[in-house]
Design a protein around this motif. Sequence first.
Motif, PDB file in Angstrom:
ATOM      1  N   ILE A   1       0.865  -1.184   0.000  1.00  0.00           N
ATOM      2  CA  ILE A   1       0.000   0.000   0.000  1.00  0.00           C
ATOM      3  C   ILE A   1       0.896   1.226   0.000  1.00  0.00           C
ATOM      4  CG2 ILE A   1      -1.745   1.315   1.262  1.00  0.00           C
ATOM      5  CD1 ILE A   1      -2.629  -1.377   2.525  1.00  0.00           C
ATOM      6  N   LEU A   2       0.766   2.076  -1.002  1.00  0.00           N
ATOM      7  CA  LEU A   2       1.606   3.267  -1.128  1.00  0.00           C
ATOM      8  C   LEU A   2       1.111   4.377  -0.210  1.00  0.00           C
ATOM      9  CD1 LEU A   2       3.929   4.772  -2.489  1.00  0.00           C
ATOM     10  CD2 LEU A   2       2.300   5.440  -4.279  1.00  0.00           C
ATOM     11  N   ALA A   3       1.994   4.841   0.661  1.00  0.00           N
ATOM     12  CA  ALA A   3       1.731   6.002   1.515  1.00  0.00           C
ATOM     13  C   ALA A   3       2.595   7.135   0.969  1.00  0.00           C
ATOM     14  CB  ALA A   3       2.082   5.690   2.968  1.00  0.00           C
ATOM     15  N   THR A   4       2.018   7.974   0.135  1.00  0.00           N
ATOM     16  CA  THR A   4       2.809   9.008  -0.547  1.00  0.00           C
ATOM     17  C   THR A   4       3.368  10.057   0.403  1.00  0.00           C
ATOM     18  OG1 THR A   4       0.793  10.249  -1.059  1.00  0.00           O
ATOM     19  CG2 THR A   4       1.600   8.717  -2.750  1.00  0.00           C
ATOM     20  N   SER A   5       2.676  10.270   1.529  1.00  0.00           N
ATOM     21  CA  SER A   5       3.139  11.267   2.507  1.00  0.00           C
ATOM     22  C   SER A   5       3.558  10.619   3.823  1.00  0.00           C
ATOM     23  CB  SER A   5       2.033  12.293   2.762  1.00  0.00           C
ATOM     24  OG  SER A   5       1.693  12.966   1.578  1.00  0.00           O
ATOM     25  N   GLY A   6       3.738   9.316   3.832  1.00  0.00           N
ATOM     26  CA  GLY A   6       4.152   8.592   5.034  1.00  0.00           C
ATOM     27  C   GLY A   6       2.996   7.823   5.650  1.00  0.00           C
ATOM     28  N   ALA A   7       3.337   6.739   6.327  1.00  0.00           N
ATOM     29  CA  ALA A   7       2.337   5.903   7.007  1.00  0.00           C
ATOM     30  C   ALA A   7       2.078   6.492   8.387  1.00  0.00           C
ATOM     31  CB  ALA A   7       2.841   4.470   7.119  1.00  0.00           C
ATOM     32  N   PHE A   8       0.893   7.055   8.582  1.00  0.00           N
ATOM     33  CA  PHE A   8       0.522   7.757   9.807  1.00  0.00           C
ATOM     34  C   PHE A   8      -0.404   6.860  10.628  1.00  0.00           C
ATOM     35  CE2 PHE A   8      -2.167  10.660  12.268  1.00  0.00           C
ATOM     36  CZ  PHE A   8      -1.245  11.564  12.781  1.00  0.00           C
ATOM     37  N   VAL A   9       0.068   6.400  11.787  1.00  0.00           N
ATOM     38  CA  VAL A   9      -0.775   5.597  12.676  1.00  0.00           C
ATOM     39  C   VAL A   9      -1.673   6.579  13.418  1.00  0.00           C
ATOM     40  CG1 VAL A   9      -0.848   3.926  14.553  1.00  0.00           C
ATOM     41  CG2 VAL A   9       1.015   3.835  12.887  1.00  0.00           C
ATOM     42  N   SER A  10      -2.950   6.635  13.006  1.00  0.00           N
ATOM     43  CA  SER A  10      -3.854   7.643  13.567  1.00  0.00           C
ATOM     44  C   SER A  10      -4.674   7.114  14.730  1.00  0.00           C
ATOM     45  CB  SER A  10      -4.788   8.180  12.485  1.00  0.00           C
ATOM     46  OG  SER A  10      -5.648   7.161  12.018  1.00  0.00           O
ATOM     47  N   ALA A  11      -4.843   5.788  14.810  1.00  0.00           N
ATOM     48  CA  ALA A  11      -5.613   5.190  15.906  1.00  0.00           C
ATOM     49  C   ALA A  11      -5.063   3.798  16.183  1.00  0.00           C
ATOM     50  CB  ALA A  11      -7.088   5.103  15.535  1.00  0.00           C
ATOM     51  N   PHE A  12      -5.013   3.442  17.476  1.00  0.00           N
ATOM     52  CA  PHE A  12      -4.524   2.123  17.876  1.00  0.00           C
ATOM     53  C   PHE A  12      -5.117   1.826  19.244  1.00  0.00           C
ATOM     54  CE2 PHE A  12      -0.485  -0.527  18.852  1.00  0.00           C
ATOM     55  CZ  PHE A  12      -1.129  -1.697  18.507  1.00  0.00           C
ATOM     56  N   THR A  13      -6.088   0.920  19.278  1.00  0.00           N
ATOM     57  CA  THR A  13      -6.809   0.652  20.520  1.00  0.00           C
ATOM     58  C   THR A  13      -6.429  -0.702  21.101  1.00  0.00           C
ATOM     59  OG1 THR A  13      -8.684  -0.368  19.395  1.00  0.00           O
ATOM     60  CG2 THR A  13      -8.772   2.026  19.740  1.00  0.00           C
ATOM     61  N   GLY A  14      -6.881  -0.915  22.303  1.00  0.00           N
ATOM     62  CA  GLY A  14      -6.595  -2.138  23.030  1.00  0.00           C
ATOM     63  C   GLY A  14      -5.870  -1.798  24.310  1.00  0.00           C
ATOM     64  N   SER A  15      -5.053  -2.722  24.784  1.00  0.00           N
ATOM     65  CA  SER A  15      -4.303  -2.501  26.016  1.00  0.00           C
ATOM     66  C   SER A  15      -2.962  -3.208  25.910  1.00  0.00           C
ATOM     67  CB  SER A  15      -5.102  -3.052  27.204  1.00  0.00           C
ATOM     68  OG  SER A  15      -4.367  -2.916  28.391  1.00  0.00           O
ATOM     69  N   ASN A  16      -1.878  -2.425  25.980  1.00  0.00           N
ATOM     70  CA  ASN A  16      -0.520  -2.969  25.955  1.00  0.00           C
ATOM     71  C   ASN A  16      -0.225  -3.699  24.637  1.00  0.00           C
ATOM     72  OD1 ASN A  16       1.922  -3.071  27.324  1.00  0.00           O
ATOM     73  ND2 ASN A  16       1.555  -5.135  28.058  1.00  0.00           N
ATOM     74  N   ASN A  17      -0.753  -3.193  23.518  1.00  0.00           N
ATOM     75  CA  ASN A  17      -0.552  -3.798  22.205  1.00  0.00           C
ATOM     76  C   ASN A  17       0.606  -3.122  21.485  1.00  0.00           C
ATOM     77  OD1 ASN A  17      -2.781  -5.395  22.696  1.00  0.00           O
ATOM     78  ND2 ASN A  17      -4.192  -4.036  21.640  1.00  0.00           N
ATOM     79  N   GLU A  18       1.208  -3.831  20.516  1.00  0.00           N
ATOM     80  CA  GLU A  18       2.315  -3.302  19.734  1.00  0.00           C
ATOM     81  C   GLU A  18       2.176  -3.659  18.271  1.00  0.00           C
ATOM     82  OE1 GLU A  18       6.158  -4.350  21.290  1.00  0.00           O
ATOM     83  OE2 GLU A  18       5.476  -4.151  23.355  1.00  0.00           O
ATOM     84  N   LEU A  19       2.588  -2.734  17.408  1.00  0.00           N
ATOM     85  CA  LEU A  19       2.634  -2.972  15.959  1.00  0.00           C
ATOM     86  C   LEU A  19       4.085  -2.941  15.510  1.00  0.00           C
ATOM     87  CD1 LEU A  19      -0.036  -0.473  14.546  1.00  0.00           C
ATOM     88  CD2 LEU A  19      -0.339  -2.914  14.986  1.00  0.00           C
ATOM     89  N   THR A  20       4.429  -3.793  14.580  1.00  0.00           N
ATOM     90  CA  THR A  20       5.671  -3.667  13.830  1.00  0.00           C
ATOM     91  C   THR A  20       5.243  -3.523  12.375  1.00  0.00           C
ATOM     92  OG1 THR A  20       6.910  -5.019  15.397  1.00  0.00           O
ATOM     93  CG2 THR A  20       7.890  -4.686  13.215  1.00  0.00           C
ATOM     94  N   ILE A  21       5.602  -2.397  11.786  1.00  0.00           N
ATOM     95  CA  ILE A  21       5.186  -2.072  10.424  1.00  0.00           C
ATOM     96  C   ILE A  21       6.411  -2.184   9.525  1.00  0.00           C
ATOM     97  CG2 ILE A  21       4.152  -0.322   8.937  1.00  0.00           C
ATOM     98  CD1 ILE A  21       2.900   0.855  11.546  1.00  0.00           C
TER      99      ILE A  21
END
Length: 93
Positions: free
Chosen positions: A70-90
């Motif tokens: 997925i092309l993010a022309t202006s950068g990949a912006f994590v705008s929302a991330f819910t839950g508790s003590n969760n982590e993303l690796t992008i």
Amino acid sequence: MAGPVQAFNFAQGSSAAVVGPARSRIRQVVIFADAAGAFTIKDGSGSGDTLLTQTFPTGLHHLNIPDDGILATSGAFVSAFTGSNNELTIFLS
């Protein structure tokens, strides 16, 4: 060729932010979830186009993006991330 792939970590509870370079392709997202939740990645900022929205249950999950990602022309912006003590690796290229 897409170029080298880089990994960027984003912890639940962090402020919304651009992850990685200004222009990139989202190749994969790995989710470690202590609790069920959801995330949204937009293009460049909170007002940018929504590129990816995903819900997830507790556990470890791999979200593979097919073809050229997925092309993010202006950068990949994590705008929302819910839950508790969760982590993303992008993974971006």
